[in-house]
Design an enzyme around this catalytic site. Structure first.
Site, PDB file in Angstrom:
ATOM      1  N   ASP A 263      82.350 -90.504  40.689  1.00 52.14           N
ATOM      2  CA  ASP A 263      82.004 -91.595  39.777  1.00 52.14           C
ATOM      3  C   ASP A 263      81.417 -90.999  38.492  1.00 52.14           C
ATOM      4  OD1 ASP A 263      81.526 -94.094  38.712  1.00 52.14           O
ATOM      5  OD2 ASP A 263      80.628 -94.919  40.524  1.00 52.14           O
ATOM      6  N   GLU A 465      76.215-103.506  37.792  1.00 54.24           N
ATOM      7  CA  GLU A 465      75.582-102.310  38.352  1.00 54.24           C
ATOM      8  C   GLU A 465      74.060-102.420  38.390  1.00 54.24           C
ATOM      9  OE1 GLU A 465      77.446 -98.520  37.609  1.00 54.24           O
ATOM     10  OE2 GLU A 465      78.966 -99.498  36.407  1.00 54.24           O
TER      11      GLU A 465
HETATM   12  C1  BGC Z   1      81.022 -97.371  38.221  1.00 51.05           C
HETATM   13  C2  BGC Z   1      82.444 -97.285  38.737  1.00 51.05           C
HETATM   14  C3  BGC Z   1      83.413 -97.332  37.594  1.00 51.05           C
HETATM   15  C4  BGC Z   1      83.066 -96.239  36.592  1.00 51.05           C
HETATM   16  C5  BGC Z   1      84.020 -96.170  35.405  1.00 51.05           C
HETATM   17  C6  BGC Z   1      80.756 -96.412  37.090  1.00 51.05           C
HETATM   18  O1  BGC Z   1      79.509 -96.634  36.501  1.00 51.05           O
HETATM   19  O2  BGC Z   1      80.134 -97.114  39.292  1.00 51.05           O
HETATM   20  O3  BGC Z   1      82.682 -98.324  39.644  1.00 51.05           O
HETATM   21  O4  BGC Z   1      84.722 -97.196  38.072  1.00 51.05           O
HETATM   22  O5  BGC Z   1      81.751 -96.452  36.112  1.00 51.05           O
HETATM   23  O6  BGC Z   1      83.825 -97.202  34.517  1.00 51.05           O
END
Ligand code: BGC
Length: 810
Positions: A263, A465
């Site tokens: 990630d 998030e």
């Molecule tokens: C998230 C992921 C995402 C990635 C790219 C991260 O902060 O946890 O789910 O795919 O960002 O945007």
């Protein structure tokens, strides 16, 4: 391939930190656009702009291999998690929580196929979807990205979404399908206190049987990539550093042969790694590293190259990673596909938001709504009704759509982003005709008596998030979560006093404690995060044009609904989870955790119109906590620099120097202290502090200079806690106290506790307030609830400072 060529396939930079020249120079294999990143920083960039930019990267990769006798095509990834949500004009589908409620796996497959076409229309190859977390704590900021608290639903949906996006092996090679990615491996939905990027504390049976189910079915359905979670599990620590879970379990035991992608900058969380060094994550088995900035990806590249050359990273590990990347590219037909601009759908603006896709989204919205209450058979409403639309979400596309919608947090969108979208107020107006519909969110200009019914739309502001996680010291009460939300409860109370008929539609990414709001409504609909077009909601609220019953509700709760403010987690054990002492079938939460509406609940209009079905009537309110309300609201204490915190400010002062605020956007440098904001559990939620040996204070003080009576915290067994990471233990006494006014209050010397902590590792310091009382600290008049000071030198990071009490069980 040379070492450099191999490594290039393992580094995936973000759109804003990448040029075609970089692709050539570093022989890069892929790129992504992080959420809220658009070509030319233009949020309205369309299919052609997207495809043209990606075409540039693709061509650069071709040039990089021009003299090599072989070529390795470039590929592009995005977060198309509820439709192609980052791209202007795309169709937005309900977030996963709503799809889970719809209870129709086949619907998800159709959504996957439509989303794949829209992603292909922008020249991209890969989406970081579906999220197959099984959220078990309602506080988690990504709760809505999960389909259900029940692994069986997650298992069924993951399979369908992967097949929808990718098709079968033949279809995947065509240019109307895209690669999928099941994420985040594994346990992200089970973190302690629902903290995003937190710790999952459960045994391996639960990890497999609750949290891994979507991976098992998704991989079986052909998912070509797995994204690893930021979170940590037990002794393994951060998933990104877990050789056991990535290599032994995922790759070997489960036989996953696609790409394991890290990630966004998540390697930096691994012990022994940093932003610029991903060695341990690579050794653990990460194949592709997603990296935010050029400084970081160049550093990771350089460090990895050194480690490969020195043998610290074995070439076999690199070959495994690259083989996987090439295998996935081959399966996606990338050697056969032409440049992005020449693909069959690419650049075709008409594919984005295609009428068929929008109709599918509307169908999905209709099917995802859960009818929690329909007393006196208020629904469906006749289209001849005079309707007042009220509530904070009446005209808020962002509350309807949630995070990952055009921007990362999704909190800044409006009708300019979605010219053909409709707010709930617009959808109601469309259903009954503009002359019969009025909008007045807080009843400022309207007498409800002039209307047959009032539709109240409420819901949380959009979030994504970690910023969306409910802090562990808060409750689940909607009205208490943010100051503005209480206005919805107040509106409902006023409507009850006015004798209005009320239909409430609640948006949001998680069920919350809203029992009073439900009691004040005749009908109550959980609408989740349907997206920027509310027409599907009106389809179900209203009779059809001929006065017939129209569409019925189909949704059922895929998450239990909490009956109390503090019923944070689902500890329900579904009957089909093996290895649990639940031989007699399903184990349901009891006592305060017993849900108000259990998993699987949902009314239909047909059944609520059957004779004999009783009204829900008044549901029991959660008994008020024993603490005074004011205190409960304020349990929050002192978050450092969390967005939106306006109560306290961190300051520093020293002998002979005036107090000054500590900057939260960059370093504060002074002769006595160096300070800088850092990321710990969230962005900028911590401070790095270096004390230089002059008597120096660091403290959080009320911004308005107000004093607070904190004796309630003392009486309730409260404690002062903070997270700390020590790099240089204090060279003298290090004091902690709360402060009121001069003279200085007595303080506790915590230098021995700090010195005993493991070097450079986060730990929590917990000081019962009674301990401070014991040395004479008074709490009746406090403007500085947290103060540390020392005359010595010390280097440490702090975060998550808080005063807290346990909410007593009733
Ligand atoms: C998230 C992921 C995402 C990635 C790219 C991260 O902060 O946890 O789910 O795919 O960002 O945007």
């Amino acid at each position: 391939m040379t070492v450099e060529e191999k490594l290039g396939q393992m580094i995936q930079p973000d759109l804003w930190e990448l040029t075609p020249e970089d692709v050539r120079a570093y022989r890069l294999g892929s790129g992504l656009n992080g959420a809220g990143r658009w070509p030319g920083e233009d949020r309205r960039a369309g299919a052609t702009e997207w495809a043209a930019v990606l075409d540039g990267f693709w061509q650069a990769a071709e040039e990089a291999y021009r003299d090599r006798g072989f070529r390795i095509p470039f590929m592009w990834a995005t977060d198309a998690v509820h439709g192609h949500n980052n791209v202007h004009g795309a169709t937005i589908f309900p977030h996963n929580i709503g799809l889970g409620a719809a209870g129709e796996p086949g619907l998800v497959r159709r959504i996957g196929a439509a989303t794949a076409r829209e992603v292909a229309a922008t020249g991209m190859d890969w989406t970081f979807a579906p999220t197959v977390a099984t959220p078990r704590d309602r506080r988690w900021g990504r709760h809505y990205e999960g389909y259900s608290e029940d692994p069986e639903i997650v298992h069924a949906y993951a399979d369908e979404m992967v097949r929808g996006l990718q098709g079968d092996a033949d279809e995947l090679r065509t240019d109307t399908r895209v690669l999928s990615c099941v994420k985040h491996w594994v346990g992200d939905g089970g973190t302690f206190e629902g903290e995003d990027r937190g710790y999952t504390r459960c045994d391996e049976d639960l990890l497999r049987n609750v949290h891994a189910m979507g991976f098992i079915s998704g991989i079986r359905a052909g998912a070509q990539s797995v994204m690893v979670s930021y979170s940590a599990w037990g002794d393994e620590g951060r998933l990104h550093g877990s050789h056991y879970l990535i290599t032994d379990v995922l790759k070997e035991r489960m036989g996953f042969d696609g790409i394991v992608i890290g990630d966004w900058d998540a390697h930096a969380y691994v012990e022994g790694c940093s932003d610029g060094d991903a060695g341990n994550a690579i050794r653990a088995g990460i194949d592709v590293l997603m990296i935010s900035t050029k400084v970081k990806w160049q550093a990771v590249h350089g460090a990895a190259l050194n480690e490969i050359r020195s043998g610290a990273i074995p070439m076999s590990r690199i070959d495994d990673a690259v083989l996987r990347v090439l295998r996935v590219k081959a399966r996606a037909g990338l050697w056969e596909k032409p440049r992005p601009l020449a693909r069959s759908l690419a650049g075709h603006g008409t594919v984005l938001g295609h009428p068929e896709h929008r109709a599918l989204a509307r169908e999905a919205v209709r099917k995802s709504l859960v009818l929690l209450k329909n007393d006196d058979r208020v629904l469906p409403l006749p289209r001849t009704s005079r309707v007042l639309v009220a509530g904070s979400a009446a005209e808020a596309l962002s509350k309807q759509s949630g995070g990952f919608t055009v921007s990362w947090q999704g909190d800044d969108i409006d009708l300019k982003d979605f010219p053909s979208g409709s707010t709930l107020a617009m959808a109601v107006g469309e259903a009954v005709g503009a002359d019969r519909c009025k909008v007045d969110p807080y009843l400022e200009h309207t007498d409800p008596a002039a209307f047959d019914v009032v539709v109240v739309a409420m819901g949380e502001d959009a979030y994504a998030e970690m910023l969306g996680s409910i802090k562990p010291w808060r409750s689940l009460s909607y009205a208490k979560l943010k100051p503005g939300y209480a206005k919805d409860l107040e509106t409902l109370r006023r409507l009850r006093r006015a004798g209005a008929v009320v239909v409430t539609v609640m948006f949001g990414g998680r069920p919350l404690y809203v029992t009073e709001e439900i009691n004040l409504s005749d009908a109550f609909v959980a609408a989740w995060l349907p997206g920027p077009d509310a027409s599907g909601i009106a389809d179900v609220l209203f009779q059809d044009a001929g006065g017939g019953p129209g569409h019925d509700f189909q949704g059922r709760l895929s998450f239990g609904w909490p009956a109390t403010r503090t019923s944070f987690t689902t500890n329900r054990i579904p009957p089909h989870i093996p290895h649990y002492e639940a031989p007699e079938g399903e184990v349901l939460p009891t006592g305060r955790d017993a849900p108000l509406f259990p998993y699987g609940y949902g009314l239909t209009l047909a059944e609520s119109h059957e004779d004999g079905l009783k009204n829900l009537g008044e549901l029991p309110l959660d008994a008020e906590p024993r603490l005074p309300e004011a205190l409960l609201d304020d349990i929050t204490a002192i978050p450092i620099a969390l967005r939106g915190d306006t109560t306290y400010e961190f300051r520093t002062a020293a002998e002979d120097y005036d107090p000054r605020p500590l900057r939260m956007d960059g370093p504060t440098s002074s002769p006595f202290l160096e300070a800088e904001p850092i990321d710990h559990l969230g962005r900028g939620d911590g401070l790095s502090l270096s004390f230089k040996g002059i008597q120096t204070f660091v403290y959080a003080q009320t911004r308005d200079g107000g004093f607070r009576d904190l004796r309630g915290y003392v009486a309730s067994g409260g404690r002062l806690t903070f997270q700390v990471r020590v790099f240089e233990a204090p060279t003298g006494p290090f004091h902690l106290t709360c402060h009121d006014d001069y003279p200085q209050q007595p303080a506790l010397d915590i230098s021995a506790r700090l010195a005993a902590l493991p070097y450079g590792e986060w730990a929590e310091v917990v000081v019962p307030l009674s301990e401070l009382v014991g040395i004479g600290v008074e709490f009746d008049h406090v403007d500085v609830p947290f103060q540390i000071w020392t005359e010595g030198r010390a280097r440490l990071d702090i975060s998550t400072v808080r005063l807290s009490v346990d909410v007593p069980a009733m």
